[in-house]
Write a protein that holds these residues in place. Structure first.
Motif, PDB file in Angstrom:
ATOM      1  N   THR A 301     -45.326 -48.065  32.265  1.00 37.23           N
ATOM      2  CA  THR A 301     -44.132 -48.509  31.545  1.00 37.23           C
ATOM      3  C   THR A 301     -44.189 -50.008  31.272  1.00 37.23           C
ATOM      4  O   THR A 301     -43.860 -50.469  30.172  1.00 37.23           O
ATOM      5  CB  THR A 301     -42.871 -48.164  32.354  1.00 37.23           C
ATOM      6  N   GLY A 305     -44.270 -50.542  27.545  1.00 40.59           N
ATOM      7  CA  GLY A 305     -42.868 -50.670  27.165  1.00 40.59           C
ATOM      8  C   GLY A 305     -42.154 -49.347  27.060  1.00 40.59           C
ATOM      9  O   GLY A 305     -40.955 -49.300  26.777  1.00 40.59           O
ATOM     10  N   ARG A 351     -44.981 -50.437  22.614  1.00 39.28           N
ATOM     11  CA  ARG A 351     -43.721 -50.118  21.971  1.00 39.28           C
ATOM     12  C   ARG A 351     -43.256 -51.216  21.013  1.00 39.28           C
ATOM     13  O   ARG A 351     -42.641 -50.920  19.977  1.00 39.28           O
ATOM     14  CB  ARG A 351     -42.646 -49.868  23.036  1.00 39.28           C
ATOM     15  N   ASP A 352     -43.541 -52.481  21.335  1.00 36.49           N
ATOM     16  CA  ASP A 352     -43.059 -53.568  20.476  1.00 36.49           C
ATOM     17  C   ASP A 352     -43.950 -53.794  19.259  1.00 36.49           C
ATOM     18  O   ASP A 352     -43.739 -54.718  18.484  1.00 36.49           O
ATOM     19  CB  ASP A 352     -42.908 -54.855  21.282  1.00 36.49           C
ATOM     20  N   ARG A 462     -35.357 -53.456  34.173  1.00 35.66           N
ATOM     21  CA  ARG A 462     -36.459 -53.103  33.262  1.00 35.66           C
ATOM     22  C   ARG A 462     -36.153 -53.546  31.830  1.00 35.66           C
ATOM     23  O   ARG A 462     -37.045 -53.992  31.098  1.00 35.66           O
ATOM     24  CB  ARG A 462     -36.723 -51.598  33.339  1.00 35.66           C
ATOM     25  N   ASN A 463     -34.909 -53.413  31.425  1.00 38.16           N
ATOM     26  CA  ASN A 463     -34.536 -53.858  30.077  1.00 38.16           C
ATOM     27  C   ASN A 463     -34.700 -55.379  29.936  1.00 38.16           C
ATOM     28  O   ASN A 463     -35.190 -55.876  28.908  1.00 38.16           O
ATOM     29  CB  ASN A 463     -33.093 -53.455  29.766  1.00 38.16           C
ATOM     30  N   ALA A 466     -38.396 -56.181  29.673  1.00 37.38           N
ATOM     31  CA  ALA A 466     -38.933 -55.833  28.351  1.00 37.38           C
ATOM     32  C   ALA A 466     -38.551 -56.897  27.319  1.00 37.38           C
ATOM     33  O   ALA A 466     -39.372 -57.288  26.472  1.00 37.38           O
ATOM     34  CB  ALA A 466     -38.419 -54.463  27.928  1.00 37.38           C
ATOM     35  N   ARG A 467     -37.305 -57.385  27.393  1.00 35.38           N
ATOM     36  CA  ARG A 467     -36.877 -58.422  26.432  1.00 35.38           C
ATOM     37  C   ARG A 467     -37.615 -59.742  26.673  1.00 35.38           C
ATOM     38  O   ARG A 467     -37.969 -60.457  25.725  1.00 35.38           O
ATOM     39  CB  ARG A 467     -35.356 -58.618  26.516  1.00 35.38           C
ATOM     40  N   TYR A 469     -40.669 -60.040  27.913  1.00 35.92           N
ATOM     41  CA  TYR A 469     -42.014 -59.852  27.370  1.00 35.92           C
ATOM     42  C   TYR A 469     -42.016 -60.032  25.851  1.00 35.92           C
ATOM     43  O   TYR A 469     -42.904 -60.677  25.281  1.00 35.92           O
ATOM     44  CB  TYR A 469     -42.533 -58.457  27.712  1.00 35.92           C
ATOM     45  N   ASN A 475     -47.373 -59.113  28.011  1.00 35.81           N
ATOM     46  CA  ASN A 475     -47.122 -57.711  28.357  1.00 35.81           C
ATOM     47  C   ASN A 475     -47.394 -57.421  29.830  1.00 35.81           C
ATOM     48  O   ASN A 475     -47.509 -56.273  30.226  1.00 35.81           O
ATOM     49  CB  ASN A 475     -47.983 -56.771  27.488  1.00 35.81           C
TER      50      ASN A 475
END
Length: 509
Positions: A301, A305, A351-352, A462-463, A466-467, A469, A475
């Motif tokens: 994950t 992402g 994902r990004d 986790r959110n 992710a933001r 990164y 990553n």
């Protein structure tokens, strides 16, 4: 006035008596009061392997010399205990069972069940003849012996109880070995003293069938052991007759090895799951057919992402993980026909939208009855970039050797301590909460530890990660920490303030 026994030999009744009993299936031997043998029917002769009366013996003494009798427990009969002696003496008895051996032989030929009958003179009430009635029960006892031998030799655990009092009358070695019980501790005990139906999933049905003398279907039960433990078994009951008495034969299948194997498998699966989830290497598990994913770990994950709930149930192709169709084709071709990947370089799309260079390996594993693939990814993006920089440096040297020292030293310095990109995002791009999360990342905390420190949920952490990164263009956690430190980020002070505030919030709650 005393009367002496009157011999039937002196009357006409002997002929009539012989006619009556000649065709009986039971063996009949008539004995005179003087202990001479008067007559025997064909059945009695056949039961002794002879054809004439004189071959049985003229007298009781002759019979005893020609045929040796033993009880079923192998004890020889004393002379006075021979049924023919007892009947000649006027003794009344029934159902005496003896083994009959021909004189000179070692092993018995027949098993006889005998009873007596005394015929008296109607007028004088004195014995005129005594009768020995014989049944050949050899076949029945041979069958019982065969049953006994097979019961004792059968490795399947078994016990037999009488239905009249529910007491155990037989137990085989298999049951003793399975339970660790002593034979003497079992025989004579009831079904409920040594509860063979303990913990049965259909105990009430089993008790009802036992009371009715009917078949008890197979069911799982927990046998109590002498040491206080229990053993998981399958028990079943079958009505049988033993010594002409209704009994119940209980048989067992030991399920303890299966339970131990299931427990070991469950523990193994739990260890595998913990190892899989905590592994620092990004990993995923999917079906070999179609590559539909059924599990991903936290490292996967973090790399891609994609959270587990967004990817489980989808194939790698449907997810668009492969950077292009060429990469996808190469990977699928390599694992076709049951093959596995070993350190296969491939580019994946996260994902990004960024592309990451990875080394991909697979291993075939079995989950349940399904053949699955364990995928492992190693991010080599930085390594490939470094390799490219070295190639460029070498090419520069080849073009201008006078520039060698300055160029190579600069490249090596950048390898040891990457410099921040002046045109890239700065700390101002992060929110206050994101800076707190970044500070805790720099302190080496994982997502769960950060969630506890800030008193927020794991999904929230986790959110935020992710933001972060996405904003700073990395990553991995190590890359994020390096980015922050290269910009002089004061992670220690911020981290301590965040932890203190999270602790205060939990205390207030």
């Amino acid at each position: 006035m005393s009367t002496s026994p009157k011999s039937l030999r002196e009357t006409n009744d002997l002929r009539h008596l012989r006619q009556i009993i000649a065709g009986l299936d039971e063996g009949v031997i008539l004995i005179d009061p003087d202990q001479s043998l008067l007559w025997a029917n064909d059945a009695a002769l056949a039961m002794h392997g002879v054809e004439r009366l004189d071959q049985l013996g003229a007298t009781v003494d002759d019979y005893r010399a020609r045929f040796q009798l033993r009880y079923r427990n192998n004890h020889r009969l004393a002379a006075d205990d021979y049924p023919i002696e007892r009947v000649a003496a006027g003794d009344s008895f029934s159902e005496v069972v003896v083994e009959v051996t021909v004189a000179g032989e070692e092993d018995p030929r027949w098993v006889h069940q005998v009873r007596s009958l005394v015929l008296n003179d109607a007028d004088e009430d004195v014995p005129t003849c005594v009768v020995l009635i014989v049944q050949d029960v050899t076949a029945r006892y041979e069958a019982e012996d065969r049953f006994e031998q097979s019961f004792n030799a059968n490795p399947a655990p078994a016990v037999i109880c009488r239905l009249a009092d529910l007491r155990f009358v037989k137990v085989n070695q298999g049951f003793l070995e399975m339970t660790g019980q002593d034979r003497d501790a079992v025989l004579g005990k009831t079904v409920y003293d040594i509860d063979v139906l303990h913990g049965a999933d259909q105990r009430d049905l089993a008790k009802q069938r036992l009371a009715e003398g009917r078949t008890i279907p197979q069911m799982e039960a927990e046998l109590a052991l002498p040491d206080g433990g229990t053993k998981l078994v399958i028990v079943a009951g079958q009505p049988i007759d033993l010594d002409e008495r209704p009994c119940m034969l209980f048989t067992f299948a030991d399920l303890e090895p299966r339970r131990q194997a299931e427990s070991a498998l469950r523990h193994s699966e739990e260890r595998f799951t913990r190892t899989f989830q905590l592994a620092p290497v990004p990993m995923a598990i999917g079906a070999r057919d179609g590559h539909v994913l059924c599990e991903v770990n936290a490292s996967f994950t973090a790399l891609t992402g994609y959270a587990a709930d967004a990817i489980v149930g989808r194939s790698l192709a449907d997810l668009g993980l492969w950077a292009d169709d060429t990469v996808r084709g190469d990977v699928e071709a390599a694992i076709a026909d049951g093959g596995d990947l070993r350190s296969h370089e491939a580019r994946i799309a996260v994902r990004d939208g960024d592309a990451i260079d990875c080394v991909v390996s697979t291993e075939t594993i079995t989950i349940g009855d399904a053949s699955c693939l364990l995928w492992a990814f190693q991010d080599i993006t930085q390594r490939k970039a470094t390799e490219l920089e070295l190639v460029e440096a070498i090419e520069a040297v080849m073009k201008d050797t006078s520039w060698f020292s300055r160029s190579i030293m600069d490249k090596l310095a950048r390898l040891r301590a990457p410099q921040p990109d002046a045109d890239g995002p700065g700390l101002d791009a992060l929110t206050a909460r994101e800076r707190e999360v970044l500070a805790l990342i720099c302190r080496g905390l994982d997502d769960k530890s950060i969630a506890r420190a800030l008193d927020v949920s794991g999904n929230t952490v986790r959110n935020h990660v992710a933001r972060i990164y996405a904003k700073i263009g990395v990553n991995r956690r190590t890359a994020a920490a390096a980015w922050a430190r290269a910009r002089g980020f004061d992670d220690g002070a911020i981290a301590l303030r965040s932890i203190a505030r999270g602790t205060a919030q939990r205390g207030a709650a």
